[in-house]
Design a protein around this motif. Sequence first.
Motif, mmCIF file in Angstrom:
data_model
loop_
_atom_site.group_PDB
_atom_site.id
_atom_site.type_symbol
_atom_site.label_atom_id
_atom_site.label_comp_id
_atom_site.label_asym_id
_atom_site.label_seq_id
_atom_site.Cartn_x
_atom_site.Cartn_y
_atom_site.Cartn_z
ATOM 1 N N GLN A 1 0.799 -1.223 0.000
ATOM 2 C CA GLN A 1 0.000 0.000 0.000
ATOM 3 C C GLN A 1 0.832 1.274 0.000
ATOM 4 O O GLN A 1 0.542 2.216 -0.727
ATOM 5 C CB GLN A 1 -0.976 -0.002 1.182
ATOM 6 N N TYR B 1 -9.464 -7.676 -4.129
ATOM 7 C CA TYR B 1 -8.343 -7.553 -3.206
ATOM 8 C C TYR B 1 -8.460 -8.683 -2.184
ATOM 9 O O TYR B 1 -9.532 -8.892 -1.614
ATOM 10 C CB TYR B 1 -8.376 -6.198 -2.495
ATOM 11 N N TYR B 2 -7.354 -9.401 -1.933
ATOM 12 C CA TYR B 2 -7.412 -10.572 -1.060
ATOM 13 C C TYR B 2 -6.022 -10.886 -0.506
ATOM 14 O O TYR B 2 -5.046 -10.230 -0.878
ATOM 15 C CB TYR B 2 -7.999 -11.768 -1.817
ATOM 16 N N TYR C 1 -4.808 -10.378 2.522
ATOM 17 C CA TYR C 1 -4.284 -9.222 3.244
ATOM 18 C C TYR C 1 -3.258 -9.640 4.291
ATOM 19 O O TYR C 1 -3.419 -10.658 4.959
ATOM 20 C CB TYR C 1 -5.426 -8.494 3.964
ATOM 21 N N ALA D 1 -3.392 -5.959 7.904
ATOM 22 C CA ALA D 1 -4.570 -5.210 7.447
ATOM 23 C C ALA D 1 -4.909 -4.003 8.323
ATOM 24 O O ALA D 1 -5.539 -3.061 7.847
ATOM 25 C CB ALA D 1 -5.776 -6.148 7.369
ATOM 26 N N ILE E 1 0.347 -2.419 5.249
ATOM 27 C CA ILE E 1 -0.590 -3.357 4.636
ATOM 28 C C ILE E 1 -0.099 -3.815 3.259
ATOM 29 O O ILE E 1 0.425 -3.033 2.476
ATOM 30 C CB ILE E 1 -2.013 -2.755 4.556
ATOM 31 N N TYR F 1 -1.283 -6.848 0.100
ATOM 32 C CA TYR F 1 -2.363 -7.724 -0.351
ATOM 33 C C TYR F 1 -2.159 -8.063 -1.818
ATOM 34 O O TYR F 1 -1.274 -7.522 -2.480
ATOM 35 C CB TYR F 1 -3.728 -7.064 -0.139
ATOM 36 N N HIS G 1 -11.491 -8.518 6.202
ATOM 37 C CA HIS G 1 -10.167 -8.392 5.579
ATOM 38 C C HIS G 1 -9.747 -9.667 4.861
ATOM 39 O O HIS G 1 -8.591 -10.084 4.951
ATOM 40 C CB HIS G 1 -9.105 -7.988 6.611
#
Length: 173
Positions: free
Chosen positions: A29, A69-70, A72, A75, A81, A83, A146
Amino acid sequence: MDPQAQVPTRTVVELPTFTIVGLVRNIIQKEEQDPKTGQIGKAYEEYFDKQIHDKIPHRLYPKRTYCMYYEYQNADNQEEIRYKMVLGEMVSQVTDIPEGLVAVKVPAHHFCRFDCGPGPIPKVVIDAWQSLPNLTSEEFGGVRSHDFDFEVYPEDINLKENIKFELFIGIQK
C-alpha cells in the motif's frame, strides 16, 4: 478525502461462491502513493491497453470489470498493509486460462456493498476507500473480515468521464 464527499449508500448482501479470472499483482500500500512504484494503476493500464478482458474464457458478464483484493497482511496498519489484487472478469468455469492470468475463487460471503459515484477516476475510487476507516462495525453491518473486497465497474465504463461503481467490503456476520 474531500470533506464535502458523502459516504456512499450501503447495503449488506450475501453473495454465492464466484470466480474471477484476470491479472494478479502483489500490492504494498505505501508504494501506491508514488506512480513510479505503484502497481494498481499500471495493472489497469495493461488490462485495458492489451484488452485482457477479451482473452478471458467463459466470461459471465463480458466487459464488466472486477478488481478483487485478497490475502491481506497487516490489514490494520495502513503503513505496512500488503495484499494481492486480481483485475479481470467473473467466469462460469475455470478452464483454458491464458498464460499470465490467474483464477481466484471466493466462497459464499457477506459483503457491505457501497454504491459509489458518479465522479472522476481515480478520485471517486480513492474517496470511497478513504471513507472506510471512519465507519463502525454497525455501519458496515458486521466486522470487516479483511479477506475479500472488490470493486465492480459497469460494462460501458468510460474512464474519461465521471463513473459509478460498486465497492464490496467483506464482513463477518
